[in-house]
Design an enzyme around this catalytic site. Structure first.
Site, short mmCIF file in Angstrom:
data_model
loop_
_atom_site.label_atom_id
_atom_site.label_comp_id
_atom_site.label_asym_id
_atom_site.label_seq_id
_atom_site.Cartn_x
_atom_site.Cartn_y
_atom_site.Cartn_z
CG ASP A 1 -2.88 -11.25 -4.99
OD1 ASP A 1 -3.65 -10.28 -4.07
OD2 ASP A 1 -3.62 -10.44 -6.08
CG ASP B 1 -7.64 -4.76 -5.26
OD1 ASP B 1 -6.45 -4.66 -5.14
OD2 ASP B 1 -8.12 -5.75 -4.65
C1 DGJ Z 1 -5.75 -8.41 -6.20
C2 DGJ Z 1 -4.96 -7.76 -6.16
O1 DGJ Z 1 -5.38 -6.75 -5.24
C3 DGJ Z 1 -4.96 -6.45 -7.67
O2 DGJ Z 1 -4.40 -5.95 -7.61
C4 DGJ Z 1 -5.25 -7.94 -8.87
O3 DGJ Z 1 -3.43 -8.26 -8.49
C5 DGJ Z 1 -5.21 -8.84 -8.36
N1 DGJ Z 1 -6.42 -9.16 -7.51
C6 DGJ Z 1 -5.54 -10.05 -9.75
O4 DGJ Z 1 -6.07 -10.99 -9.66
#
Ligand code: DGJ
Length: 735
Positions: free
Chosen positions: A480, A550
């Site tokens: 991430d 997300d």
């Molecule tokens: C952003 C990601 O896109 C989410 O799916 C998740 O992993 C969060 N970060 C966790 O902090």
């Protein structure tokens, strides 16, 4: 050889299966662009170049009294700067004497078999079954003795041409590079539309189509990453181009940092397209004997409309880009803990979710954020990659072991590039993050960005992350990156090198990915940047799949996945079924529709399985089975957008067809239910019009011609957000 040089006409001819690309050395040594488009047999295109005496179009010194030769209007292959071409340039450089002129003239070329190499940056490679031939042309600026070396690799069967540019300082003084575009492409007219993909966090890659008009259209990122806001992919197409027919040209930059895509209509209604690293916040000092290389652009041309162009990118990205052995393998169906638990979990809770998900038929459990340091929310601990024993009493290895005993594989979330101020790493190395001396720093999600332009930071990360990956049985990693970069200043760089920091960050990122991801071919890596904030081909080189957004709402995803599909293959797009009401939009949609939409990519789940009823778990199990049965057509077939969700408000539909056209999977979601609505029909694509097809599970067959021309009725009983999905199979004869 797909590349030829005609010495009499001083013309380079590049040919792919369906396209031709020609350029010519002018009488004064400039490299002029002649043609890129549908394949043509002609080798002499000189007549296309029209020389005219035009007011306020200066003539270079070597043209003497010839007032018809001006760089102001000629199509150039890689434009000069400061020599009378006032369009946006390919290159900007400050010479040792402070002048900003670069006039590249032909100084040699070479043609060879195979693909050129780019050191330190991802690029396509030739794989068995296809050929790549390469042309390198050297354009030299006599006065500064600097040169650009234009690299072209022609993937004949794949119908794509890649380009890169190397800037070489052969002189005695340091030069300051301010811009080095990876591609410039001049078109003789500008009767085109520009298609690009814009967005924001949780709403990435929205489709935009605008007419090219006088002046400059420019999109790009200055956020340090390729960004949610604009994707480094664009299309220039004829006005009558639609999904199925018409000319279109794709531009895809294999780069994860700041980029710029410019489309400029000039005074004579010609079009120039530039793409490369964004000159904003960029400069690079190139000392004598040194060089700088621009990232690769993947160019594709199709006369088969936008779908034709999409198929070219899907095929070449699936086959020639990703280095992971998983790019060709069936991916596991996973369940991710994020929307199920966020930061609030302990081992018992995680094991319960994992245990209950076994009945859903999933293969892999992913532990998302919150497992390390004191990370109970997003304000601390990034950088402290040690397991939180308060939450996970038996550590990662203990947890992984228990999950494996349930018959599931284990995956883990990491965010290596970041550091929290409240972390041991920051307390020990406050100078390891990007921040300007004497200035208060800007926080994003309350975190700072590690300075990956520093070797010691990269080495630390390689060691730390590799240790984690080797500390337990881990089959999947979600990598991430959760903020845009600001306060760019690196303690490792001299004053006049600060403009290099962001590019060096990107190179540092590739270096650590080379030494973490490529060192673990047994692990599936999933790219993520707050969803799709770094959804670019360079990330796809390392990671066979990427978290698309997300936003897990199935209805929002219809648009996000539509936009994503133009360049990026289905097997790169990770999509999850989450809980309803949806956490991002509050919308409620059936489990069936959520599954159908998530099967528009690599299917996964992201919900608390302990809260599902037995019927729901059974429903998911059937969904997973259906997906697995149809995995090959979804992940490896040709993808067809059957509707445009920005135009068709009633329903969104898409189709996957095997390359041999024997099987197709059709999916449709009703997006707007009207009272007493007209009967809607869906026309299919990509079938064999002379063959007959049967809907799996039903009797009777229909010709491909009928299905594609008359279409099929959309079931009138469908309610808003309801969906249908069915498989078509070719049958021997009409039934
Ligand atoms: C952003 C990601 O896109 C989410 O799916 C998740 O992993 C969060 N970060 C966790 O902090």
């Amino acid at each position: 050889m797909a590349i030829k040089y005609n010495a009499d006409r001083k013309t380079f001819i590049l040919e792919t299966r369906n396209s031709s690309y020609l350029m010519k050395v002018s009488r004064y040594g400039n490299l002029l662009h002649l043609y890129y488009g549908k394949k043509i047999p002609d080798k002499n295109l000189d007549f296309l170049l029209k020389f005219q005496d035009r007011g306020f179009s200066p003539n270079p010194n070597e043209a003497g009294n010839d007032r018809t030769f001006s760089l102001d209007f000629l199509q150039q292959e890689y434009s000069t700067d400061g020599k009378g071409d006032y369009r946006s340039p390919s290159i900007e450089v400050v010479n040792g004497d402070g002048s900003t002129i670069f006039s590249g003239k032909m100084a040699g070329y070479k043609i060879y078999k195979g693909k050129y190499c780019i050191k330190g940056m991802p690029s396509l490679r030739a794989v068995s079954g296809d050929t790549a031939d390469t042309l390198e042309i050297r354009l030299e600026d006599r006065e500064s003795q600097a040169a650009v070396i234009l690299g072209y690799s022609v993937f004949e069967e794949k119908d794509v041409i890649t380009r890169t540019v190397r800037f070489v300082n052969g002189g005695r003084q340091s030069l300051m590079l301010k811009r080095l575009m990876s591609v410039t492409l001049d078109y003789r007219d500008s009767d085109f539309d520009l298609i690009y993909f814009s967005g924001r966090h949780t709403m990435e890659r929205e489709f935009n189509r605008i007419p090219v008009q006088s002046g400059m259209h420019s999109i790009g990122s200055s956020r340090g990453t390729s960004s949610h806001q604009f994707n480094p992919f664009g299309i220039v197409c004829r006005k009558n181009t639609d999904e199925d027919r018409g000319d279109c040209y794709g531009y895809s930059l294999v780069y994860s940092g700041n980029f710029l895509l410019e489309a400029e209509q000039d005074q004579f209604s010609q079009l120039r397209v530039n793409m490369g690293i964004n000159p904003r916040d960029f400069s690079y000092r190139v000392d004598p004997g040194e060089e700088f290389q621009a990232p690769e652009v993947v160019l594709a041309y199709s006369d088969q409309g936008l779908t034709g162009l999409t198929h070219l990118y899907h095929d070449v990205f699936r086959e020639n880009l990703c280095r992971s052995p998983y790019s060709k393998k069936v991916r596991p169906v996973l369940i991710n803990s994020w929307e199920a638990a966020y930061f609030d979990f302990d081992e018992e809770k995680i094991l319960n979710i994992a245990r209950e998900s076994v009945a859903m038929g999933v293969d892999l459990f992913v532990l998302d954020d919150g497992w390390f340091g004191n990370r109970d929310d997003d304000n601390s601990s990034l950088g402290d990659w040690t397991v939180n024993r308060r939450k996970l009493k038996d550590g990662l290895d203990g947890l992984s072991e228990k999950i494996h005993q349930m018959g599931l594989q284990f995956g883990l979330w990491i965010e290596p590039e970041m550091v929290s101020e409240n972390s041991d790493l920051y307390r020990k190395h406050p100078d390891w993050c990007l921040k300007a001396p004497g200035r208060p720093m800007t926080r994003g999600r309350n975190q700072l960005v590690l300075d990956l332009s520093r070797k010691e930071v990269c080495e630390y990360l390689i060691q730390t992350i590799n240790e984690i990956l080797e500390s337990a049985k881990i089959e999947y990693v979600k990598w991430d990156m959760n903020r845009s970069i600001s306060d760019v200043w690196s303690g490792a760089l001299e004053k006049d090198r600060q403009g290099e920091a962001l590019h060096r960050y990107v190179l540092g990122l590739y270096y650590i990915m080379d030494n973490i991801i490529l060192k673990h071919p047994e692990i599936i890596f999933c790219g993520c940047s707050g969803g799709g904030g770094r959804y670019d081909p360079a990330m796809l080189y390392y990671q066979p799949q990427m978290w698309c957004s997300d936003n897990t709402d199935a209805i929002s995803r219809l648009k996000i996945q539509f936009g994503t599909s133009f360049a990026y293959p289905v097997n790169a797009l990770e999509a999850h079924v989450s809980v309803c009401p949806n956490h991002q939009t509050g919308r409620s949609v059936s489990l069936k529709t959520r599954g159908i939409v998530a099967m528009g990519g690599i299917l996964g789940y992201e919900l608390d399985s302990t809260k599902l009823s037995e019927e729901e778990k059974e429903f998911c199990r059937k969904q997973v089975n259906f997906y697995k049965k149809n995995y090959r057509v979804i992940a490896e077939g040709d993808y067809y957008r059957l509707t445009n969700p920005y135009e068709n408000r009633s329903f969104t539909a898409w189709e996957h067809v095997t390359k041999n056209k024997k099987k197709a999977l059709i999916s449709l979601v009703l997006t707007d239910k009207e009272s007493n609505a007209p009967q809607l029909y869906l026309r299919l694509k990509g079938l064999d019009e002379n063959a007959f097809y049967r809907v799996e599970g039903h009797r009777g067959s229909f010709s491909g011609a009928l299905l594609m021309n008359a279409g099929i009725p959309v079931p009138p009983e469908l309610g808003e957000y309801d969906s249908v999905q069915f498989v078509l199979r070719m049958v021997q004869e009409a039934e």
